[in-house]
Design an enzyme around this catalytic site. Structure first.
Site, PDB file in Angstrom:
ATOM      1  N   LYS A   1       0.555  -1.466   0.143  1.00  0.00           N
ATOM      2  CA  LYS A   1      -0.292   0.192   0.063  1.00  0.00           C
ATOM      3  C   LYS A   1       1.277   1.350  -0.419  1.00  0.00           C
ATOM      4  O   LYS A   1       0.300   2.031  -0.531  1.00  0.00           O
ATOM      5  CB  LYS A   1      -1.519  -0.047   1.274  1.00  0.00           C
ATOM      6  CG  LYS A   1      -1.921  -1.126   0.930  1.00  0.00           C
ATOM      7  CD  LYS A   1      -2.483  -0.995   2.169  1.00  0.00           C
ATOM      8  CE  LYS A   1      -3.751  -2.785   1.429  1.00  0.00           C
ATOM      9  NZ  LYS A   1      -5.277  -3.021   2.985  1.00  0.00           N
TER      10      LYS A   1
ATOM     11  N   GLN B   1      -4.997  -1.672   9.261  1.00  0.00           N
ATOM     12  CA  GLN B   1      -4.333  -2.816   8.477  1.00  0.00           C
ATOM     13  C   GLN B   1      -5.001  -3.897   9.774  1.00  0.00           C
ATOM     14  O   GLN B   1      -5.009  -3.966  10.592  1.00  0.00           O
ATOM     15  CB  GLN B   1      -3.404  -3.428   8.248  1.00  0.00           C
ATOM     16  CG  GLN B   1      -2.961  -4.409   7.895  1.00  0.00           C
ATOM     17  CD  GLN B   1      -3.416  -4.155   6.415  1.00  0.00           C
ATOM     18  OE1 GLN B   1      -3.167  -3.592   4.978  1.00  0.00           O
ATOM     19  NE2 GLN B   1      -4.460  -5.413   6.196  1.00  0.00           N
TER      20      GLN B   1
ATOM     21  N   ASP C   1     -10.992   2.745   2.901  1.00  0.00           N
ATOM     22  CA  ASP C   1     -10.913   1.075   2.831  1.00  0.00           C
ATOM     23  C   ASP C   1     -12.619   1.475   2.758  1.00  0.00           C
ATOM     24  O   ASP C   1     -12.977   0.323   2.523  1.00  0.00           O
ATOM     25  CB  ASP C   1     -10.868   0.930   4.222  1.00  0.00           C
ATOM     26  CG  ASP C   1      -9.555   0.096   4.059  1.00  0.00           C
ATOM     27  OD1 ASP C   1      -9.328  -0.689   3.456  1.00  0.00           O
ATOM     28  OD2 ASP C   1      -9.090  -0.784   5.172  1.00  0.00           O
TER      29      ASP C   1
END
Ligand code: NDP
Length: 279
Positions: free
Chosen positions: A52, A96, A119
């Site tokens: 990422k 995460q 997200d």
């Protein structure tokens, strides 16, 4: 024999478009930063986080990295999120997952400002998707829509069957296909006659989390098959939720594993980061 939907190629195209967009925004004085938080040292999570950050660098946005020890308390993590929510330099915040068991994942997701929820997991983001309002969309399902559209697949009016109803894949996938005017059936572990239902799909999207669960006999001749699953065997070889050799004999279009849905998730995260810069 099915034609392959090349997720690697399509994700590269999207990243090029985003790179051009960030360059354009930079000229207007708009810059972006994604804050990435990892708690603990789960090796798979470390790989995702690294990828990422690399993607951010590639498309031209900054990233801030918070690598917190396993024993970080929920309060400490919530405090960091609260600070990042206030930080004007940070446009996107990503924690995460999974977080260690002593931390309540739901509380963490709910703490991220919906304005920075790249997200797309916050209840407000999911709610917006449900009622057709603007908001961040969960990256994997959003990537599947891009794969379908950029491969010229007509979605409007098609029968779409989704195997799996998780919050991050199955449910948002169903909402997105509905938004594209598909007739959507969501299936799960209590579904009766799964095979018959799948045989009715023009577009079959499989996120069941079971290696090669969907065999050729689940698939209608000419269907489009999207395989979300990722499984690694003892030799590190990757497999999907779909038995590829059989499915590719029936499908007209199919995503391989690897190189199908996987690369799209990060591309769409980057898409959301660029969106967050424009908020
Ligand atoms: P989950 O385990 O959260 O969900 C699996 C779903 O499959 C559940 O809804 C479950 O039903 C359903 N299911 C389980 N068994 C059956 C069955 N026998 N018949 C019908 N449905 C069944 O998985 P995720 O959605 O998180 O992920 C799915 C797969 O996709 C995994 O392999 C994961 O690794 C992969 N993945 C890949 C990503 C990518 O970037 N390519 C991103 C995210 C996930 P119930 O709700 O009733 O339990």
């Amino acid at each position: 024999m099915a034609q392959i939907i090349d997720g690697k190629k399509i994700s590269a195209e999207i990243k090029e478009e985003l790179k051009a967009k960030t360059a354009e925004l930079k000229q207007k004085g708009i810059e972006g930063t994604l804050a990435v938080i990892q708690v603990g040292k789960d090796p798979a999570s470390s790989v995702y986080v690294r990828n990422k950050k690399k993607a951010c660098e590639y498309i031209g946005i900054g990233s801030q990295s918070y690598e917190l020890p396993e024993e970080t308390t929920q309060e400490e993590l919530l405090d960091l999120i609260a600070d990042l929510n206030q930080d004007k330099e940070v446009n996107g915040i990503l924690v995460q997952l999974p977080v260690p068991a002593h931390i309540d994942e739901k509380k963490i997701i709910n703490a991220i400002s919906p304005q920075k929820d790249v997200d797309g997991f916050h209840p407000e983001s999911v709610g917006s998707l449900t009622i057709g309002q603007q908001g961040f969309v969960s990256c994997t399902p959003a990537g599947i829509i891009e794969l379908l559209k950029r491969s010229g697949v007509e979605i409007d009016g098609k029968n779409c069957v989704i195997v799996g109803r998780s919050n991050i894949v199955g449910k948002p996938m169903a909402l997105l296909m509905l938004r594209e005017n598909a007739t959507v059936t969501i299936t799960h572990s209590h579904t009766k006659n799964l095979k018959e239902i799948c045989q009715n799909a023009d577009i079959l999207i499989v996120a069941v989390g079971k290696k090669e669960f969907i065999t050729g006999d689940y698939i209608k001749q000419g269907a489009v098959v999207i395989d979300v699953g990722i499984h690694r065997d003892e030799n590190n070889k990757l497999f999907g939720d779909v038995k590829y050799e059989e499915a590719s004999q029936k499908a007209s279009l199919i995503t391989p594993v690897p190189g199908g849905v996987g690369p799209m998730t990060i591309a769409m995260l980057m898409h959301n980061c660029v969106e967050s810069m424009m908020k």
